[in-house]
Design a protein around this motif. Structure first.
Motif, PDB file in Angstrom:
ATOM      1  N   ARG A  31       5.648   2.802   1.200  1.00 39.21           N
ATOM      2  CA  ARG A  31       6.928   3.469   0.913  1.00 39.21           C
ATOM      3  C   ARG A  31       8.027   2.955   1.834  1.00 39.21           C
ATOM      4  O   ARG A  31       9.138   2.638   1.387  1.00 39.21           O
ATOM      5  CB  ARG A  31       6.745   4.984   1.070  1.00 39.21           C
ATOM      6  CG  ARG A  31       8.008   5.812   0.889  1.00 39.21           C
ATOM      7  CD  ARG A  31       7.673   7.277   1.133  1.00 39.21           C
ATOM      8  NE  ARG A  31       8.803   8.147   0.908  1.00 39.21           N
ATOM      9  CZ  ARG A  31       9.717   8.463   1.843  1.00 39.21           C
ATOM     10  NH1 ARG A  31       9.598   7.957   3.070  1.00 39.21           N
ATOM     11  NH2 ARG A  31      10.730   9.273   1.550  1.00 39.21           N
ATOM     12  N   LEU A  34       8.996  -0.654   0.881  1.00 41.02           N
ATOM     13  CA  LEU A  34       9.827  -0.698  -0.325  1.00 41.02           C
ATOM     14  C   LEU A  34      11.263  -0.282  -0.017  1.00 41.02           C
ATOM     15  O   LEU A  34      12.215  -0.907  -0.492  1.00 41.02           O
ATOM     16  CB  LEU A  34       9.232   0.205  -1.408  1.00 41.02           C
ATOM     17  CG  LEU A  34       7.943  -0.284  -2.066  1.00 41.02           C
ATOM     18  CD1 LEU A  34       7.407   0.767  -3.025  1.00 41.02           C
ATOM     19  CD2 LEU A  34       8.158  -1.605  -2.802  1.00 41.02           C
ATOM     20  N   ILE A  49      12.287   5.936  -5.411  1.00 39.33           N
ATOM     21  CA  ILE A  49      11.120   5.658  -4.554  1.00 39.33           C
ATOM     22  C   ILE A  49      10.797   6.864  -3.684  1.00 39.33           C
ATOM     23  O   ILE A  49       9.624   7.249  -3.522  1.00 39.33           O
ATOM     24  CB  ILE A  49      11.384   4.409  -3.690  1.00 39.33           C
ATOM     25  CG1 ILE A  49      11.471   3.158  -4.576  1.00 39.33           C
ATOM     26  CG2 ILE A  49      10.278   4.228  -2.642  1.00 39.33           C
ATOM     27  CD1 ILE A  49      11.923   1.905  -3.841  1.00 39.33           C
ATOM     28  N   ILE A  76       3.970   1.170  -7.823  1.00 40.91           N
ATOM     29  CA  ILE A  76       4.409   0.265  -6.750  1.00 40.91           C
ATOM     30  C   ILE A  76       4.556  -1.151  -7.281  1.00 40.91           C
ATOM     31  O   ILE A  76       5.518  -1.859  -6.957  1.00 40.91           O
ATOM     32  CB  ILE A  76       3.407   0.315  -5.576  1.00 40.91           C
ATOM     33  CG1 ILE A  76       3.436   1.697  -4.926  1.00 40.91           C
ATOM     34  CG2 ILE A  76       3.717  -0.767  -4.555  1.00 40.91           C
ATOM     35  CD1 ILE A  76       2.300   1.944  -3.962  1.00 40.91           C
ATOM     36  N   MET A  79       7.736  -1.525  -9.189  1.00 41.34           N
ATOM     37  CA  MET A  79       8.878  -1.579  -8.286  1.00 41.34           C
ATOM     38  C   MET A  79       8.962  -2.948  -7.606  1.00 41.34           C
ATOM     39  O   MET A  79      10.052  -3.478  -7.374  1.00 41.34           O
ATOM     40  CB  MET A  79       8.754  -0.463  -7.232  1.00 41.34           C
ATOM     41  CG  MET A  79      10.033  -0.212  -6.446  1.00 41.34           C
ATOM     42  SD  MET A  79      11.464   0.202  -7.483  1.00 41.34           S
ATOM     43  CE  MET A  79      10.881   1.694  -8.307  1.00 41.34           C
ATOM     44  N   MET A  80       7.812  -3.533  -7.305  1.00 45.08           N
ATOM     45  CA  MET A  80       7.802  -4.864  -6.693  1.00 45.08           C
ATOM     46  C   MET A  80       8.364  -5.906  -7.641  1.00 45.08           C
ATOM     47  O   MET A  80       9.022  -6.865  -7.211  1.00 45.08           O
ATOM     48  CB  MET A  80       6.379  -5.237  -6.269  1.00 45.08           C
ATOM     49  CG  MET A  80       5.866  -4.420  -5.080  1.00 45.08           C
ATOM     50  SD  MET A  80       4.069  -4.605  -4.813  1.00 45.08           S
ATOM     51  CE  MET A  80       3.964  -6.341  -4.349  1.00 45.08           C
ATOM     52  N   LEU A  83      12.063  -5.818  -7.216  1.00 45.60           N
ATOM     53  CA  LEU A  83      12.618  -6.137  -5.895  1.00 45.60           C
ATOM     54  C   LEU A  83      12.257  -7.527  -5.378  1.00 45.60           C
ATOM     55  O   LEU A  83      12.915  -8.016  -4.467  1.00 45.60           O
ATOM     56  CB  LEU A  83      12.145  -5.090  -4.868  1.00 45.60           C
ATOM     57  CG  LEU A  83      12.562  -3.645  -5.132  1.00 45.60           C
ATOM     58  CD1 LEU A  83      11.979  -2.729  -4.064  1.00 45.60           C
ATOM     59  CD2 LEU A  83      14.075  -3.526  -5.161  1.00 45.60           C
ATOM     60  N   CYS A  84      11.214  -8.147  -5.925  1.00 46.49           N
ATOM     61  CA  CYS A  84      10.749  -9.405  -5.332  1.00 46.49           C
ATOM     62  C   CYS A  84      11.672 -10.563  -5.701  1.00 46.49           C
ATOM     63  O   CYS A  84      12.362 -10.546  -6.722  1.00 46.49           O
ATOM     64  CB  CYS A  84       9.319  -9.721  -5.763  1.00 46.49           C
ATOM     65  SG  CYS A  84       9.138 -10.244  -7.478  1.00 46.49           S
ATOM     66  N   LEU A 112       3.638  -7.565  -0.269  1.00 45.53           N
ATOM     67  CA  LEU A 112       4.754  -6.860   0.356  1.00 45.53           C
ATOM     68  C   LEU A 112       5.113  -7.488   1.709  1.00 45.53           C
ATOM     69  O   LEU A 112       6.280  -7.532   2.101  1.00 45.53           O
ATOM     70  CB  LEU A 112       4.430  -5.376   0.543  1.00 45.53           C
ATOM     71  CG  LEU A 112       4.564  -4.494  -0.694  1.00 45.53           C
ATOM     72  CD1 LEU A 112       4.081  -3.078  -0.392  1.00 45.53           C
ATOM     73  CD2 LEU A 112       6.007  -4.468  -1.195  1.00 45.53           C
TER      74      LEU A 112
END
Length: 406
Positions: A31, A34, A49, A76, A79-80, A83-84, A112
């Motif tokens: 968490r 992220l 998140i 997760i 979400m990756m 964001l990646c 991550l």
């Protein structure tokens, strides 16, 4: 994380009833990672998140025994994906095929970690202009403080720039035969009116002169004292590249296009020669004796492995002799290569490294990668120095230049 952590996590999740203590600690860290990947303007994702990975709520689920680790892992992963960086897309996609929850969490944590490094690099890159500007202002302010206390602090710098201007103003030496020949060239009247000097021309000549600076000369420019060690290292690299290119040029004249048409052979010969010429400045004759033995041996072995005729005894002796002659300062091959590398560096200062690499003179193409590295280091050093001390250089050069050129 060590492997025993993941083994322990697997035991906890497999127990009846499952123990979620390690999983909760892991989810808490995920968490935080992220959230750290978010930009300041991404408030909606931040709220999402924080809600989906609300640790108080997850602890309540764990206490009831219905914490869904697989569902949270999938969330997760989604979400990756958002964001990646593009370079991590493939790694994230591979995680989507993992069904074992522990292996999935381990993979998530590894990727991550890479995403955290991506964010650090992005932050550094975005802050670099501000950091560089701060460094320039700080260095200039520090120098100005010293100059206020010591007005003569620019004496050596002034002398250095005056010498560079003199070098540019002096007509190049020409042999008598050339002047008397019928080959078209500049007339005496043209020679009396050289191209007007510009600050960039003088500075470029000055920086090139620094590469040939006598180590015993204490009148080094004050504005470059902090860079003196780096300039000496660049000169050492330039000297070693001169010897390397000279060796390759001589060897190619005896080996023909077949051997030097093989990238593997050239790379191997370069590696051998590079390692040997590191001691050239202190022991030139001994170094070149060793180089001549190793290069000759490598050429013989390569010709034999390719089924080609070996070098004759006369050619072998001639090759060894020419390689050993590179140790002499007056060696013509070494002198020509040295002049061409010097010209390349001058072009780098004027045109930039990439444009200078587009039209390398003969004898330098085999060391293109090494020249690119040397040129980039030299240009970076000189550009930063000009940004810091440019105002001082302008004042020094004013008497030499017309108002429109300053």
């Amino acid at each position: 994380m060590p492997s025993d952590f993941w083994d322990h996590l697997k035991e906890q999740l497999s127990s009846v009833p499952p123990d979620f203590s390690c999983a909760l600690e892991l989810l808490k860290e995920v968490r935080e990672i992220l959230l750290s990947l978010l930009l300041p303007r991404q408030n909606r994702l931040r709220s999402e998140i924080e809600e989906a990975l609300d640790m108080d709520f997850l602890h309540q689920q764990a206490d009831r025994g219905d914490l869904n680790v697989t569902y949270l892992s999938k969330y997760i992963l989604n979400m990756m994906v958002l964001l990646c960086a593009p370079v991590r897309d493939e790694a994230v996609q591979r995680l989507e095929n993992i069904t074992d929850p522990v292996r999935l969490l381990r993979g998530i944590f590894q990727v991550l970690g890479l995403m955290k490094m991506d964010m650090v690099n992005y932050t550094i890159q975005s802050l670099q202009p501000q950091m560089q500007e701060h460094s320039i202002q700080f260095e200039r302010a520090q120098f100005q403080e010293r100059l206020n206390k010591q007005p003569s602090l620019l004496d050596h710098t002034t002398k250095w720039l005056m010498q560079a201007a003199t070098d540019l103003s002096s007509p190049p030496a020409m042999c008598h035969d050339t002047l008397e020949s019928s080959i078209p060239g500049p007339s005496p009247s043209d020679m009396d009116s050289p191209e007007p000097l510009s600050p960039s021309m003088v500075l470029s000549q000055g920086f090139l002169n620094l590469l040939l600076w006598d180590a015993e000369d204490e009148e080094f420019p004050e504005t470059l004292l902090m860079d003196r060690a780096r300039l000496q290292e660049l000169e050492l690299q330039r000297s070693q590249l001169t010897v390397l290119a000279s060796v390759l040029l001589v060897a190619s004249s005896f080996s023909g296009s077949v051997l030097f048409g093989s990238p593997q052979f050239v790379d191997k010969l370069k590696r051998i020669t590079k390692s040997l010429v590191e001691d050239f400045n202190s022991r030139p004759e001994e170094t070149m004796c060793t180089v001549s033995d190793q290069v000759t041996q490598e050429i013989h072995q390569s010709l034999k492995s390719m089924g080609l005729s070996p070098l004759s005894s006369d050619n072998t002796a001639s090759l060894i002799g020419q390689l050993q002659n590179i140790a002499k300062k007056e060696n013509c091959v070494r002198s020509v290569i040295d002049q061409r590398i010097h010209l390349f560096l001058k072009c780098c200062l004027v045109l930039g490294v990439q444009r200078s690499l587009m039209d390398l003179p003969g004898g330098l193409t085999l060391i293109e990668a090494e020249l690119a590295e040397l040129g980039q280091k030299f240009v970076s050093l000189t550009q930063h120095n000009q940004q810091v001390f440019g105002p001082y250089y302008t004042e020094i050069l004013k008497p030499l230049l017309s108002p429109g050129q300053v």
